[in-house]
Design an enzyme around this catalytic site. Structure first.
Site, PDB file in Angstrom:
ATOM      1  N   SER A  16       5.839   2.315 -10.721  1.00 37.78           N
ATOM      2  CA  SER A  16       5.685   1.108 -10.226  1.00 37.78           C
ATOM      3  C   SER A  16       4.523   0.641  -9.155  1.00 37.78           C
ATOM      4  CB  SER A  16       7.064   0.569  -9.622  1.00 37.78           C
ATOM      5  OG  SER A  16       7.104  -0.743  -8.796  1.00 37.78           O
ATOM      6  N   LYS A  28       0.228  -0.828 -10.368  1.00 39.14           N
ATOM      7  CA  LYS A  28      -0.378  -2.007  -9.689  1.00 39.14           C
ATOM      8  C   LYS A  28      -1.619  -1.614  -9.120  1.00 39.14           C
ATOM      9  CE  LYS A  28       3.773  -2.846  -8.026  1.00 39.14           C
ATOM     10  NZ  LYS A  28       4.974  -3.135  -7.430  1.00 39.14           N
ATOM     11  N   LYS A  29      -1.687  -0.811  -8.219  1.00 32.65           N
ATOM     12  CA  LYS A  29      -2.833  -0.010  -7.977  1.00 32.65           C
ATOM     13  C   LYS A  29      -4.004   0.174  -8.901  1.00 32.65           C
ATOM     14  CE  LYS A  29      -1.840  -0.514  -3.884  1.00 32.65           C
ATOM     15  NZ  LYS A  29      -2.519  -1.482  -3.304  1.00 32.65           N
ATOM     16  N   ASP A  49      -8.877   1.555  -1.616  1.00 29.78           N
ATOM     17  CA  ASP A  49      -7.600   0.697  -1.451  1.00 29.78           C
ATOM     18  C   ASP A  49      -6.571   1.678  -0.647  1.00 29.78           C
ATOM     19  OD1 ASP A  49      -5.693  -1.205  -1.265  1.00 29.78           O
ATOM     20  OD2 ASP A  49      -5.286  -1.388  -3.442  1.00 29.78           O
ATOM     21  N   LYS A  50      -5.769   1.119   0.058  1.00 27.78           N
ATOM     22  CA  LYS A  50      -4.392   1.683   0.769  1.00 27.78           C
ATOM     23  C   LYS A  50      -3.285   0.987   0.590  1.00 27.78           C
ATOM     24  CE  LYS A  50      -2.587   0.121   4.280  1.00 27.78           C
ATOM     25  NZ  LYS A  50      -1.397  -0.117   4.677  1.00 27.78           N
ATOM     26  N   HIS A  51      -2.265   1.900   0.285  1.00 30.60           N
ATOM     27  CA  HIS A  51      -0.726   1.204   0.231  1.00 30.60           C
ATOM     28  C   HIS A  51      -0.005   1.945   1.002  1.00 30.60           C
ATOM     29  CE1 HIS A  51       2.413  -0.710  -2.026  1.00 30.60           C
ATOM     30  NE2 HIS A  51       3.019   0.368  -1.941  1.00 30.60           N
ATOM     31  N   SER A  52       0.918   1.243   1.737  1.00 34.00           N
ATOM     32  CA  SER A  52       1.993   1.667   2.500  1.00 34.00           C
ATOM     33  C   SER A  52       3.402   1.441   1.868  1.00 34.00           C
ATOM     34  CB  SER A  52       1.771   0.998   3.956  1.00 34.00           C
ATOM     35  OG  SER A  52       3.041   1.036   4.749  1.00 34.00           O
ATOM     36  N   THR A  73       2.465  -7.931   4.055  1.00 37.69           N
ATOM     37  CA  THR A  73       1.039  -8.511   4.823  1.00 37.69           C
ATOM     38  C   THR A  73       0.828  -9.864   4.304  1.00 37.69           C
ATOM     39  OG1 THR A  73       0.477  -6.162   4.668  1.00 37.69           O
ATOM     40  CG2 THR A  73      -1.342  -7.657   4.697  1.00 37.69           C
ATOM     41  N   ARG A  93      15.788  -3.247 -12.293  1.00 37.32           N
ATOM     42  CA  ARG A  93      16.007  -2.110 -11.659  1.00 37.32           C
ATOM     43  C   ARG A  93      16.675  -2.805 -10.202  1.00 37.32           C
ATOM     44  NH1 ARG A  93      10.874   0.290  -9.806  1.00 37.32           N
ATOM     45  NH2 ARG A  93      12.061   1.588  -8.803  1.00 37.32           N
TER      46      ARG A  93
END
Ligand code: URA
Length: 438
Positions: A183, A187-188, A80-83, A120, A168
Site C-alpha cells: 500500500s 503510491k511512492k 522522497d521521504k515517508h513516515s 501533513t 481492508r
C-alpha cells in the site's frame, strides 16, 4: 483466472504467481472482483503472509494501476521521504525545503490525519491560501521552481490501493506487513522518485507501537522497494513522546518555521530531520550530507525554499515574516499543570493524539472538518523535570470546555516519577544497503 482459485491458493498457504496478482489488481480496478472476494484474499494474505517476490509483484501491479509521474529532465536527484506517522511529526515541512536547498527535487504527495496521528496536508491547510490540491502542471512547476512541493495525492495515483485500503479498513485486514508494504510503496513508486527514505516509528504514539513489529515492517519496506527498483533505506525511530514541542496543525507549522529560521536550533525534531536528510543525501550520492544540510538551515536557504514553495502553491509571501498573522490562533490558551512533582517518566503519546482530536484538531470520521487553530505547544519530553508550576503543555482550544477536557487528558497521558529516566535513543537503527543511486 478465477478469483476463487486465487483465494484458495493463498488460503492454503501457497504462493501467488505474478499473473494471479495482476488478475487480482485488475479485478480491484475494474470491479470484476466483488468486495467479498477482495476481503477474502486480504484475510488470506493477513493469515498466510506473502513471500517478498509476491509483495514486489503486488506493489508493482498496484503502482501501475493508474497514473505514474515522471521527473526526467530535472537537474538533480529526485527524492522522497515517508513516515509511518506520529504525534508532532512535522518533519516533512522542514525536510522537503532543506533537501531542495541541498540540490535535490522533492515532489511529496502527503496524506491527511490517520487514526490518532496528524497528517501533513492538514497542517499545510492551516496556512492562509495554501492549496494542497492543485492541477498537475502547477505541482510540476512548483517542484521545478522551488525544488519541492507538498500536495495531496491525486485520484489517479495507485487507484487499486484506494479500493483495497477501503475494504481492508472495514474487514480487520489492515495489520498485515505485506499489505501495508504494498500500500505505502505502490503510491511512492507511482510518484516517481529516484530514492526513498522511510521513517518507521515505534512506541506509544506509533501506528505499530512494538519495536519488533515496526522493524519487520521497515525491513519489508526496504526489501520490497529495492526489489521493485526504488533504492530505499529506513530509519527505525522512537515515537514515545511528541516530536518537537508542538502538536496540532497551525502550531506545528509555526514550530517548523521556527526550525527553518533558526529560532529552534536543538532538539529531537531537528536531529531527526538532519538524520533523514543525511540518509537521503548519501543515498543520492551527495557527500557530507549532514554538514551540508546544517549549512542550508543556518544560511537561510532552506527557509527561502519553503517560502518559495508556499507562494507557488497559493500561500502568503510573508508567512515567514508574519506567521502570527498568517496562521490561525485559538481563542483559549491555557497551561496544563501536573498534579505531582518529579520527572516525566513516560508519555502515552497516543493519548496526546486523541486529546488533539477531542479538541477538534483531527477527525473522528473521514468527513469531519478540522479546527486548524487548536493543539498543544510546549509539550514536555520524557526526562523533563516537573514542578507544580511547570506546565506539561500549553493547551490551545476553541472554548473553556475543550481546554478543561484536554487538561484532564494530559494529566492522564504523563507519568511523573521521582527518579530521572533516560529517554530512548531517537534513532534505534538504520536499515538498508549503503549503496547510492547516482
Ligand atoms: N498507510 C498506508 O498508506 N497504507 C497502509 O496499509 C497503512 C498505512
Amino acid at each position: 483466472m478465477l478469483a476463487q482459485e486465487i483465494i484458495r491458493t493463498k488460503r492454503d498457504g501457497g504462493q501467488l504467481s505474478e499473473a494471479a496478482i495482476r488478475a487480482f489488481v485488475q479485478g480491484l480496478c475494474d470491479g470484476s472482483w466483488s468486495e467479498g472476494q477482495v476481503a477474502a484474499l486480504a484475510m488470506a494474505i493477513l493469515l498466510r503472509g506473502m513471500e517478498p517476490a509476491e509483495t514486489v509483484a503486488l506493489t508493482r501491479a498496484m503502482a501501475a494501476s493508474g497514473e505514474r509521474l515522471d521527473w526526467d529532465g530535472l537537474p538533480g536527484p529526485v527524492v522522497d521521504k515517508h513516515s509511518t506517522g506520529g504525534i508532532g511529526d512535522k518533519v516533512s515541512l522542514i525536510l522537503a525545503p532543506l533537501l531542495a536547498a541541498c540540490g535535490c527535487f522533492v515532489p511529496m504527495l502527503s496524506g491527511r490525519g490517520l487514526g490518532h496521528t496528524g497528517g501533513t496536508l492538514d497542517k499545510l491547510d492551516s496556512i492562509e491560501g495554501y492549496r494542497t490540491s492543485v492541477p498537475p502542471e502547477q505541482f510540476r512547476h512548483a517542484v521545478r521552481a522551488a525544488g519541492c512541493a507538498i500536495v495531496g495525492q491525486t485520484e489517479d495515483l495507485a487507484p487499486a490501493d484506494r479500493r483495497l485500503y477501503a475494504i481492508r479498513d472495514v474487514t480487520a485486514t489492515v495489520e498485515s506487513v505485506p499489505l501495508i508494504t504494498a500500500s505505502i510503496l505502490s503510491k511512492k513508486l507511482a510518484a516517481g522518485p529516484h530514492g526513498l527514505v522511510m521513517d518507521v516509528k515505534y512506541g506509544s504514539g506509533a501506528f505499530l507501537p512494538d519495536q519488533a513489529d515496526a522493524r519487520a515492517l521497515a525491513l519489508s519496506l526496504v526489501e520490497v522497494a529495492t526489489g521493485a527498483g526504488l533504492p530505499c533505506r529506513a530509519l527505525l525511530t522512537d515515537m514515545s513522546m511528541c516530536l518537537g514541542t508542538a502538536a496540532g496543525n497551525a502550531v506545528e507549522v509555526r514550530e517548523a518555521i521556527d526550525v527553518l529560521t533558526g529560532q529552534v536550533a536543538t532538539g529531537r525534531l531537528l536531529d531527526l530531520t538532519l538524520g533523514l536528510a543525511a540518509e537521503l543525501l548519501d543515498l543520492a550520492g551527495i557527500d557530507d550530507g549532514r554538514q551540508r544540510a546544517e549549512t542550508m538551515l543556518s544560511n537561510g536557504q532552506a527557509a527561502e525554499r519553503f517560502a518559495r514553495m508556499v507562494t507557488l502553491l497559493g500561500g502568503p509571501p510573508d508567512l515567514l515574516e508574519r506567521p502570527d498573522l498568517r496562521l490561525p490562533s485559538a481563542p483559549v490558551q491555557r497551561p496544563a499543570f501536573s498534579a505531582c512533582e518529579g520527572f516525566v517518566a513516560g508519555i502515552d503519546a497516543r493519548g496526546l493524539g486523541i486529546a488533539i482530536i477531542e479538541l477538534g484538531g483531527g477527525r473522528r470520521r473521514p468527513q469531519d472538518r478540522v479546527d486548524h487553530a487548536v493543539g498543544l505547544t510546549g509539550v514536555l519530553e520524557v526526562g523533563s523535570p516537573v514542578g507544580r508550576n511547570t506546565p506539561l503543555a500549553m493547551i490551545h482550544a476553541r472554548d473553556d470546555e475543550g481546554a478543561t477536557a484536554a487538561e484532564a487528558a494530559l494529566r492522564q497521558a504523563f507519568r511523573i516519577e521521582r527518579g530521572r529516566p533516560s529517554p530512548r535513543p531517537l534513532i534505534a537503527e538504520r536499515l538498508g544497503a549503503r549503496t547510492k543511486f547516482s
